[in-house]
Design a protein around this motif. Structure first.
Motif, PDB file in Angstrom:
ATOM      1  N   VAL A 132     -41.536  -0.622-157.535  1.00 34.67           N
ATOM      2  CA  VAL A 132     -42.545  -1.686-157.592  1.00 34.67           C
ATOM      3  C   VAL A 132     -42.983  -1.929-159.031  1.00 34.67           C
ATOM      4  O   VAL A 132     -43.158  -3.078-159.459  1.00 34.67           O
ATOM      5  CB  VAL A 132     -43.743  -1.342-156.678  1.00 34.67           C
ATOM      6  N   GLY A 133     -43.158  -0.865-159.803  1.00 34.46           N
ATOM      7  CA  GLY A 133     -43.503  -1.031-161.215  1.00 34.46           C
ATOM      8  C   GLY A 133     -42.412  -1.753-161.986  1.00 34.46           C
ATOM      9  O   GLY A 133     -42.690  -2.614-162.820  1.00 34.46           O
ATOM     10  N   PHE A 134     -41.167  -1.427-161.694  1.00 33.20           N
ATOM     11  CA  PHE A 134     -40.044  -2.097-162.350  1.00 33.20           C
ATOM     12  C   PHE A 134     -39.977  -3.573-161.955  1.00 33.20           C
ATOM     13  O   PHE A 134     -39.734  -4.440-162.795  1.00 33.20           O
ATOM     14  CB  PHE A 134     -38.741  -1.389-162.009  1.00 33.20           C
ATOM     15  N   ILE A 135     -40.209  -3.873-160.672  1.00 30.60           N
ATOM     16  CA  ILE A 135     -40.200  -5.266-160.211  1.00 30.60           C
ATOM     17  C   ILE A 135     -41.324  -6.054-160.878  1.00 30.60           C
ATOM     18  O   ILE A 135     -41.131  -7.193-161.314  1.00 30.60           O
ATOM     19  CB  ILE A 135     -40.325  -5.324-158.675  1.00 30.60           C
ATOM     20  N   LYS A 136     -42.495  -5.448-160.989  1.00 27.43           N
ATOM     21  CA  LYS A 136     -43.625  -6.122-161.635  1.00 27.43           C
ATOM     22  C   LYS A 136     -43.312  -6.405-163.104  1.00 27.43           C
ATOM     23  O   LYS A 136     -43.605  -7.485-163.615  1.00 27.43           O
ATOM     24  CB  LYS A 136     -44.880  -5.255-161.513  1.00 27.43           C
ATOM     25  N   TRP A 137     -42.708  -5.436-163.783  1.00 23.80           N
ATOM     26  CA  TRP A 137     -42.318  -5.629-165.178  1.00 23.80           C
ATOM     27  C   TRP A 137     -41.287  -6.749-165.307  1.00 23.80           C
ATOM     28  O   TRP A 137     -41.372  -7.575-166.212  1.00 23.80           O
ATOM     29  CB  TRP A 137     -41.760  -4.318-165.731  1.00 23.80           C
ATOM     30  N   GLN A 138     -40.312  -6.791-164.383  1.00 20.06           N
ATOM     31  CA  GLN A 138     -39.291  -7.852-164.418  1.00 20.06           C
ATOM     32  C   GLN A 138     -39.921  -9.224-164.219  1.00 20.06           C
ATOM     33  O   GLN A 138     -39.574 -10.181-164.913  1.00 20.06           O
ATOM     34  CB  GLN A 138     -38.244  -7.632-163.328  1.00 20.06           C
ATOM     35  N   ARG A 139     -40.818  -9.330-163.255  1.00 21.49           N
ATOM     36  CA  ARG A 139     -41.454 -10.617-162.981  1.00 21.49           C
ATOM     37  C   ARG A 139     -42.292 -11.084-164.168  1.00 21.49           C
ATOM     38  O   ARG A 139     -42.288 -12.265-164.521  1.00 21.49           O
ATOM     39  CB  ARG A 139     -42.327 -10.524-161.730  1.00 21.49           C
ATOM     40  N   LYS A 140     -43.012 -10.168-164.789  1.00 19.37           N
ATOM     41  CA  LYS A 140     -43.828 -10.527-165.947  1.00 19.37           C
ATOM     42  C   LYS A 140     -42.943 -10.958-167.112  1.00 19.37           C
ATOM     43  O   LYS A 140     -43.235 -11.940-167.792  1.00 19.37           O
ATOM     44  CB  LYS A 140     -44.688  -9.328-166.342  1.00 19.37           C
ATOM     45  N   ARG A 141     -41.868 -10.240-167.326  1.00 18.29           N
ATOM     46  CA  ARG A 141     -40.941 -10.578-168.410  1.00 18.29           C
ATOM     47  C   ARG A 141     -40.277 -11.926-168.159  1.00 18.29           C
ATOM     48  O   ARG A 141     -40.131 -12.742-169.073  1.00 18.29           O
ATOM     49  CB  ARG A 141     -39.890  -9.482-168.517  1.00 18.29           C
ATOM     50  N   ALA A 143     -41.459 -14.439-166.330  1.00 17.87           N
ATOM     51  CA  ALA A 143     -42.446 -15.511-166.465  1.00 17.87           C
ATOM     52  C   ALA A 143     -42.751 -15.792-167.935  1.00 17.87           C
ATOM     53  O   ALA A 143     -42.900 -16.950-168.341  1.00 17.87           O
ATOM     54  CB  ALA A 143     -43.727 -15.133-165.735  1.00 17.87           C
ATOM     55  N   LYS A 144     -42.808 -14.747-168.738  1.00 19.19           N
ATOM     56  CA  LYS A 144     -43.083 -14.931-170.164  1.00 19.19           C
ATOM     57  C   LYS A 144     -41.909 -15.600-170.867  1.00 19.19           C
ATOM     58  O   LYS A 144     -42.091 -16.459-171.725  1.00 19.19           O
ATOM     59  CB  LYS A 144     -43.356 -13.567-170.788  1.00 19.19           C
ATOM     60  N   LEU A 177     -46.327 -24.617-169.360  1.00 20.24           N
ATOM     61  CA  LEU A 177     -45.437 -25.167-168.344  1.00 20.24           C
ATOM     62  C   LEU A 177     -44.545 -24.048-167.835  1.00 20.24           C
ATOM     63  O   LEU A 177     -44.029 -23.264-168.597  1.00 20.24           O
ATOM     64  CB  LEU A 177     -44.575 -26.297-168.935  1.00 20.24           C
ATOM     65  N   ARG A 178     -44.295 -24.022-166.574  1.00 19.80           N
ATOM     66  CA  ARG A 178     -43.426 -22.995-165.993  1.00 19.80           C
ATOM     67  C   ARG A 178     -42.175 -23.626-165.462  1.00 19.80           C
ATOM     68  O   ARG A 178     -42.071 -24.666-165.048  1.00 19.80           O
ATOM     69  CB  ARG A 178     -44.147 -22.256-164.875  1.00 19.80           C
TER      70      ARG A 178
END
Length: 144
Positions: free
Chosen positions: A114-123, A125-126, A143-144
């Protein structure tokens, strides 16, 4: 979330302390046996895989649900192995410590995933966001 963690800690603490250890065997000696380490490895993999599969197929759900699915999948598989294979079929020695090792490592494995998935999603999105000027106000818009 806090109540879930406290409930799990209360549930597993007495079980881990009063596992089927032999007389004079320490907690560390008991949980570093080869059998317990194999159960921990399989629980870690099953928990991480359960969390990853859930988060992949339901990306809009909160990640705590992915953690719970990973933890529960490792617990169910560990419990089913101890009951169905070791106890009912008689192909091994049923041990409460084996289940505890599998379930605990499943909780850790799903937490790591879950921590790895959260890091991937944040990366992601950035990396894929763009900043543009708002022509009406002159401010910046993401803009996304």
């Amino acid at each position: 979330m806090r109540h879930l963690i406290i409930s799990l800690a209360i549930l597993f603490s007495p079980s881990a302390i009063f596992a089927q250890r032999s007389e004079g065997q320490s907690f560390a000696e008991y949980y570093t046996q080869k059998d317990k380490l194999l159960h921990m490895g399989s629980g870690f993999i099953i928990g991480g895989a359960g969390a990853k599969i859930y988060a992949t197929y339901r990306p809009d759900e909160p990640l705590i649900n992915a953690w719970a699915v990973g933890f529960l999948s490792a617990s169910v598989v560990g419990g089913a192995k101890e009951i169905l294979i070791d106890d009912i079929r008689g192909l091994g020695t049923p041990d409460h410590g084996d289940f505890m090792a599998t379930a605990t490592a499943g909780a850790v494995g799903s937490l790591v995933e879950v921590g790895f998935i959260k890091w991937q999603r944040k990366r992601f999105a950035k990396k894929h966001s763009r900043i543009a000027a708002n022509p009406m106000t002159g401010g910046k818009v993401v803009l996304r």
